[in-house]
Design a protein around this motif. Structure first.
Motif, PDB file in Angstrom:
ATOM      1  N   MET A  43     -16.560  -6.324 -85.736  1.00  0.00           N
ATOM      2  CA  MET A  43     -16.413  -5.675 -84.433  1.00  0.00           C
ATOM      3  C   MET A  43     -14.984  -5.749 -83.905  1.00  0.00           C
ATOM      4  O   MET A  43     -14.415  -4.749 -83.460  1.00  0.00           O
ATOM      5  CB  MET A  43     -17.370  -6.298 -83.415  1.00  0.00           C
ATOM      6  N   THR A  44     -14.393  -6.939 -83.937  1.00  0.00           N
ATOM      7  CA  THR A  44     -13.034  -7.094 -83.413  1.00  0.00           C
ATOM      8  C   THR A  44     -12.022  -6.254 -84.186  1.00  0.00           C
ATOM      9  O   THR A  44     -11.220  -5.539 -83.570  1.00  0.00           O
ATOM     10  CB  THR A  44     -12.621  -8.578 -83.412  1.00  0.00           C
ATOM     11  N   PRO A  45     -12.015  -6.282 -85.551  1.00  0.00           N
ATOM     12  CA  PRO A  45     -11.097  -5.393 -86.271  1.00  0.00           C
ATOM     13  C   PRO A  45     -11.346  -3.913 -85.972  1.00  0.00           C
ATOM     14  O   PRO A  45     -10.402  -3.115 -85.917  1.00  0.00           O
ATOM     15  CB  PRO A  45     -11.376  -5.709 -87.745  1.00  0.00           C
ATOM     16  N   MET A  46     -12.620  -3.523 -85.788  1.00  0.00           N
ATOM     17  CA  MET A  46     -12.924  -2.130 -85.457  1.00  0.00           C
ATOM     18  C   MET A  46     -12.281  -1.728 -84.139  1.00  0.00           C
ATOM     19  O   MET A  46     -11.677  -0.653 -84.021  1.00  0.00           O
ATOM     20  CB  MET A  46     -14.443  -1.935 -85.377  1.00  0.00           C
ATOM     21  N   LEU A  47     -12.390  -2.605 -83.128  1.00  0.00           N
ATOM     22  CA  LEU A  47     -11.815  -2.292 -81.823  1.00  0.00           C
ATOM     23  C   LEU A  47     -10.300  -2.151 -81.899  1.00  0.00           C
ATOM     24  O   LEU A  47      -9.711  -1.256 -81.296  1.00  0.00           O
ATOM     25  CB  LEU A  47     -12.189  -3.382 -80.816  1.00  0.00           C
ATOM     26  N   VAL A  48      -9.666  -3.050 -82.643  1.00  0.00           N
ATOM     27  CA  VAL A  48      -8.199  -3.029 -82.741  1.00  0.00           C
ATOM     28  C   VAL A  48      -7.715  -1.860 -83.592  1.00  0.00           C
ATOM     29  O   VAL A  48      -6.783  -1.136 -83.209  1.00  0.00           O
ATOM     30  CB  VAL A  48      -7.691  -4.368 -83.323  1.00  0.00           C
ATOM     31  N   THR A  49      -8.363  -1.635 -84.741  1.00  0.00           N
ATOM     32  CA  THR A  49      -7.881  -0.646 -85.705  1.00  0.00           C
ATOM     33  C   THR A  49      -8.194   0.784 -85.291  1.00  0.00           C
ATOM     34  O   THR A  49      -7.331   1.664 -85.361  1.00  0.00           O
ATOM     35  CB  THR A  49      -8.494  -0.923 -87.092  1.00  0.00           C
ATOM     36  N   PHE A  50      -9.415   1.034 -84.859  1.00  0.00           N
ATOM     37  CA  PHE A  50      -9.849   2.409 -84.620  1.00  0.00           C
ATOM     38  C   PHE A  50      -9.777   2.843 -83.161  1.00  0.00           C
ATOM     39  O   PHE A  50      -9.729   4.042 -82.873  1.00  0.00           O
ATOM     40  CB  PHE A  50     -11.281   2.600 -85.133  1.00  0.00           C
TER      41      PHE A  50
ATOM     42  N   SER B   5      -6.184  -3.990 -77.503  1.00  0.00           N
ATOM     43  CA  SER B   5      -5.303  -5.112 -77.816  1.00  0.00           C
ATOM     44  C   SER B   5      -6.120  -6.268 -78.389  1.00  0.00           C
ATOM     45  O   SER B   5      -7.301  -6.434 -78.054  1.00  0.00           O
ATOM     46  CB  SER B   5      -4.573  -5.579 -76.562  1.00  0.00           C
ATOM     47  N   PRO B   6      -5.516  -7.090 -79.274  1.00  0.00           N
ATOM     48  CA  PRO B   6      -6.288  -8.171 -79.921  1.00  0.00           C
ATOM     49  C   PRO B   6      -6.979  -9.112 -78.934  1.00  0.00           C
ATOM     50  O   PRO B   6      -8.162  -9.434 -79.108  1.00  0.00           O
ATOM     51  CB  PRO B   6      -5.222  -8.905 -80.745  1.00  0.00           C
ATOM     52  N   LEU B   7      -6.263  -9.555 -77.889  1.00  0.00           N
ATOM     53  CA  LEU B   7      -6.882 -10.481 -76.942  1.00  0.00           C
ATOM     54  C   LEU B   7      -8.023  -9.822 -76.180  1.00  0.00           C
ATOM     55  O   LEU B   7      -9.089 -10.420 -75.985  1.00  0.00           O
ATOM     56  CB  LEU B   7      -5.838 -11.012 -75.956  1.00  0.00           C
ATOM     57  N   ALA B   8      -7.833  -8.560 -75.771  1.00  0.00           N
ATOM     58  CA  ALA B   8      -8.901  -7.841 -75.074  1.00  0.00           C
ATOM     59  C   ALA B   8     -10.096  -7.608 -75.990  1.00  0.00           C
ATOM     60  O   ALA B   8     -11.254  -7.666 -75.561  1.00  0.00           O
ATOM     61  CB  ALA B   8      -8.376  -6.516 -74.533  1.00  0.00           C
ATOM     62  N   ALA B   9      -9.826  -7.338 -77.278  1.00  0.00           N
ATOM     63  CA  ALA B   9     -10.909  -7.122 -78.238  1.00  0.00           C
ATOM     64  C   ALA B   9     -11.735  -8.386 -78.414  1.00  0.00           C
ATOM     65  O   ALA B   9     -12.977  -8.346 -78.432  1.00  0.00           O
ATOM     66  CB  ALA B   9     -10.332  -6.671 -79.579  1.00  0.00           C
ATOM     67  N   VAL B  10     -11.058  -9.534 -78.549  1.00  0.00           N
ATOM     68  CA  VAL B  10     -11.762 -10.811 -78.706  1.00  0.00           C
ATOM     69  C   VAL B  10     -12.593 -11.122 -77.469  1.00  0.00           C
ATOM     70  O   VAL B  10     -13.774 -11.483 -77.551  1.00  0.00           O
ATOM     71  CB  VAL B  10     -10.751 -11.941 -78.981  1.00  0.00           C
ATOM     72  N   SER B  11     -11.978 -10.969 -76.290  1.00  0.00           N
ATOM     73  CA  SER B  11     -12.677 -11.296 -75.044  1.00  0.00           C
ATOM     74  C   SER B  11     -13.890 -10.392 -74.828  1.00  0.00           C
ATOM     75  O   SER B  11     -14.995 -10.869 -74.545  1.00  0.00           O
ATOM     76  CB  SER B  11     -11.716 -11.165 -73.855  1.00  0.00           C
ATOM     77  N   SER B  12     -13.703  -9.085 -74.967  1.00  0.00           N
ATOM     78  CA  SER B  12     -14.794  -8.131 -74.718  1.00  0.00           C
ATOM     79  C   SER B  12     -15.897  -8.260 -75.758  1.00  0.00           C
ATOM     80  O   SER B  12     -17.090  -8.143 -75.439  1.00  0.00           O
ATOM     81  CB  SER B  12     -14.239  -6.701 -74.701  1.00  0.00           C
TER      82      SER B  12
ATOM     83  N   LEU C 193     -12.863 -16.473 -67.976  1.00  0.00           N
ATOM     84  CA  LEU C 193     -11.987 -17.216 -67.076  1.00  0.00           C
ATOM     85  C   LEU C 193     -10.516 -17.111 -67.464  1.00  0.00           C
ATOM     86  O   LEU C 193      -9.642 -16.983 -66.603  1.00  0.00           O
ATOM     87  CB  LEU C 193     -12.404 -18.689 -67.044  1.00  0.00           C
ATOM     88  N   PHE C 194     -10.251 -17.133 -68.784  1.00  0.00           N
ATOM     89  CA  PHE C 194      -8.858 -17.248 -69.221  1.00  0.00           C
ATOM     90  C   PHE C 194      -8.415 -16.133 -70.168  1.00  0.00           C
ATOM     91  O   PHE C 194      -7.249 -16.106 -70.565  1.00  0.00           O
ATOM     92  CB  PHE C 194      -8.659 -18.596 -69.938  1.00  0.00           C
ATOM     93  N   GLY C 195      -9.311 -15.242 -70.560  1.00  0.00           N
ATOM     94  CA  GLY C 195      -8.967 -14.228 -71.546  1.00  0.00           C
ATOM     95  C   GLY C 195      -8.543 -12.913 -70.925  1.00  0.00           C
ATOM     96  O   GLY C 195      -7.929 -12.864 -69.857  1.00  0.00           O
TER      97      GLY C 195
END
Length: 323
Positions: free
Chosen positions: A29-36, A40-47, A211-213
């Protein structure tokens, strides 16, 4: 708020894989959000983690109702994973998502995934020469295992730390460790246990990222629209499907996720997936062609296993990719 239906469709496909195998959420999921989708990586991880906090309980509830969860294992995993997942968010924030440690963690996880896939294949070939491996499962869908508290809690601790830092590992890393520590677990019980232990782990990591992402509501909304029905569908299939089928899918996802950790481009990865699917189909066909000669001309054993509902995996030890 603009709603991205393409993102919802992608999350549906990933969530089906999560429901089927208990893993692949963060790894895919995270690579899909970033690549396609250019997130942003931090937003992808948080969401992704916030969405997973809603998605994982849906899949785990299906397995709980089917009795394919080892609750003692879940408890000891959570002892280590819940506090370390929250701590992982703070570590990631301190190091920054562009730090070299992120790359090291992903490469190490990629190696672990490929080793686990190789282990599944090796176990399948070994089981062709010994029909005793799945014998205890033939009569009981929940084999008795001896839970080792300390190693299990340490697995949860390491997995939680990695999840908090990268959103990857709640299924990928921990399912690899469970395969090594408890090889007697049936495939559907492995998936169910992994899905349920991920619920408090992901909740802890998601709270840290809220809280922090860099949480984005529009990204999470699109993920939830696709992932909730996807994980429900995948979990329904995995809780009822023969163990051999689940293990084939699990090995496939392990390889793909592992290669993705090494940054393999989309086109070579797609061709690799096609090649793996073709090879798996060929091996299954060879095993199916040999089985009637091994079991006898009447085919009574095969017919009996086809009617056994959740038990077919135990009888299909001749299948080269069934275990």
């Amino acid at each position: 708020m603009h709603f991205d239906w393409a993102m919802a469709g992608g999350s549906f496909l990933v969530a089906v894989v999560v429901g089927l195998t208990g893993m692949g959420g963060g790894a895919l999921m995270t690579p899909m959000l970033v690549t396609f989708f250019g997130v942003s990586p931090l937003a992808a991880v948080s969401s992704d983690l916030v969405a997973a906090a809603v998605m994982k309980p849906v899949g785990s509830l299906v397995h709980l109702r089917r009795g394919t969860v080892n609750l003692r294992l879940v408890g000891w995993l959570c002892v280590g994973s819940v506090p370390s997942a929250f701590a992982g968010v703070l570590v990631a924030r301190a190091l920054g998502h562009g730090a070299d440690v992120q790359d090291v963690v992903q490469k190490a996880l990629g190696v672990a995934l490929l080793v686990a896939a190789s282990g599944l294949v090796l176990k399948a070939w070994m089981s062709r020469r010994s029909a005793t491996e799945d014998a205890p499962d033939a009569q009981d869908g929940t084999p008795q295992i001896s839970v080792r508290p300390l190693p299990t809690a340490l697995v949860g601790l390491l997995g939680g730390l990695v999840v908090g830092m990268t959103s990857v590992g709640s299924g990928s890393l921990i399912i690899v460790a469970l395969l090594a520590l408890y090889p007697a677990l049936r495939a559907n019980q492995l998936v169910g246990t992994d899905l349920l232990q991920a619920v408090p782990l992901v909740f802890s990591a998601a709270l840290g990222h809220l809280l922090f992402g860099d949480f984005h509501m529009e990204v999470t909304a699109a993920l939830l629209v696709g992932s909730i029905p996807g994980v429900y569908l995948g979990s329904r299939i995995s809780s009822r499907a023969p163990g051999g089928i689940i293990r084939r899918v699990l090995a496939f996802v392990l390889v793909v996720s592992g290669l993705k950790m090494f940054g393999v481009p989309a086109v070579p990865l797609a061709w690799t997936m096609v090649g793996l699917a073709a090879a798996g189909g060929l091996l299954w066909a060879v095993g199916a062609a040999r089985r009637p000669r091994q079991d006898g001309p009447g085919g009574e054993r095969e017919a009996g296993h086809e009617q056994a509902g959740d038990q077919p995996a135990a009888g299909h030890v001749g299948d080269p990719v069934a275990s």
